[in-house]
Design an enzyme around this catalytic site. Sequence first.
Site, PDB file in Angstrom:
ATOM      1  N   GLY A   8       0.831  -1.199   0.000  1.00  0.00           N
ATOM      2  CA  GLY A   8       0.000   0.000   0.000  1.00  0.00           C
ATOM      3  C   GLY A   8       0.864   1.247   0.000  1.00  0.00           C
ATOM      4  CB  ALA A   9       2.049   3.437  -2.371  1.00  0.00           C
ATOM      5  N   GLY A  10      -0.252   4.714   0.264  1.00  0.00           N
ATOM      6  CA  GLY A  10      -1.052   5.887   0.568  1.00  0.00           C
ATOM      7  C   GLY A  10      -0.388   6.736   1.629  1.00  0.00           C
ATOM      8  N   GLY A  12      -0.091   6.232   4.635  1.00  0.00           N
ATOM      9  CA  GLY A  12       0.663   5.420   5.579  1.00  0.00           C
ATOM     10  C   GLY A  12       1.862   4.760   4.918  1.00  0.00           C
ATOM     11  CB  ALA A  35      -3.730  -1.749  -6.502  1.00  0.00           C
ATOM     12  CB  CYS A 159     -14.181   7.561   7.469  1.00  0.00           C
ATOM     13  SG  CYS A 159     -13.021   8.855   7.049  1.00  0.00           S
ATOM     14  CB  CYS A 353      -9.972  15.609  12.231  1.00  0.00           C
ATOM     15  SG  CYS A 353     -10.688  15.628  10.572  1.00  0.00           S
ATOM     16  CE  LYS A 388      -7.953  18.339   4.424  1.00  0.00           C
ATOM     17  NZ  LYS A 388      -9.395  18.091   4.510  1.00  0.00           N
TER      18      LYS A 388
END
Length: 423
Positions: A8-10, A12, A35, A159, A353, A388
């Site tokens: 996974g390359a998000g 995280g 992916a 979420c 957040c 943000k």
Amino acid sequence: MAHIVILGAGIGGMPAAYELRNKLDRSHRITVINAVDYFQFIPSNPWLTVGWRDRKTVTFPIRPYLEKKGIDFIAQPVTTIDADKNSLLLADGNRVAYDFLVITTGPKLAFDEVPGSGPSGSTHSICTLNHSEKAYADYEAFLKDPGPAIIGAMPGASCFGPAYEFSFVFNTDLRRRKLRNKVPITFVTSEPYIGHLGLGGVGDSKSMLESELRHNDIKWITNAKVTRVEPGKMFVTELDEHGAVKKEHELPFKFSMMLPAFRGVDAVAGVEGLCNPRGFVMVDEYQRSKKYRNIFAAGVCIAIPPVEATPVPTGAPKTGYMIETMVTAIVHNIAADLAGEPATAKGSWNAICLADMGETGIAFVALPQIPPRNVNWMKRGKWVHVAKVAYEKYFMYKMKNGTSEPIYEKYILKSLGIQRLDQ
């Protein structure tokens, strides 16, 4: 020499790769498997869905940036994890062996749990780049013939922040186009009350978010169990605080964005003993699998129990700050293992957040995530919108330049007046 594979390359996986490369000497090999061949900054999706961003501004190709740092990259889906043999089977038939596996896949989107929902049905999603682009295409058509809109979160969702965020961004964009008067908006959520957020509320979140919804003429339904969706119509069972049916709704709409519940991705969920029944990785306090001692996990893919029981099921969110600290803990614990030392680093399961609202925004801090808390507040202001936007720009810069500097720890926490995690 050890081979560490990051799946996974998000938000995280990419920091995990950079932090590991910075922490370990070059005798150890690091490979990232994803992916798709691009990185996407998912928190920008609400903006992308109304045309305030485009693909070029929120993505970049992964390979050249990782290779500059001596990190290998494979753009292939993983079909099977053979945890007993320490290997991964890729969609193209190749097999990759590992000494350590770091799982940062994010979730599988459970649209199938509500018939007729999702991009292949009658509602939209902002969970992926492709989903947001499809939603924007339909939004452009909607603007030519506006009507009722429904925004919110399905049963089992965890979420909730992006649902609130999108409702206000959507509202702001319609106002700018002088079309808001033609679009009645209903916020439909599985939360027991507005501002629950999967966290049992944070500070004045209930009163503050209710006030914002009222101020922007957005109606709401809580304890909402969406049972099915048909073209132009959503069927919602509203429950009372005891879980009994309070009212049945048939809500018309011309545009809808509903966040789904999450499950673990198939390759991860299919590993015996790795996950809970929803397919989320069960980890110990060191972010390590409880069964496989060389598998670690961080982010949305890990199992975190709900903060409390609710009439309609809700989950607990995993926010950017939590993911950042989980990743750092994993890096230190893998380094400790390679040095023959015990794991000691722990992630900080605290919720922080920044939610944009178009022209202003709301920030919340829950330290720790599960009550009772040492820090528990929510604040509103234009500074959140500015923060943000700045966070988006700096995170993209950080991922392109391979810095392992912790954004929340160094910048965002201090901007919120929190100097230490134990305050």
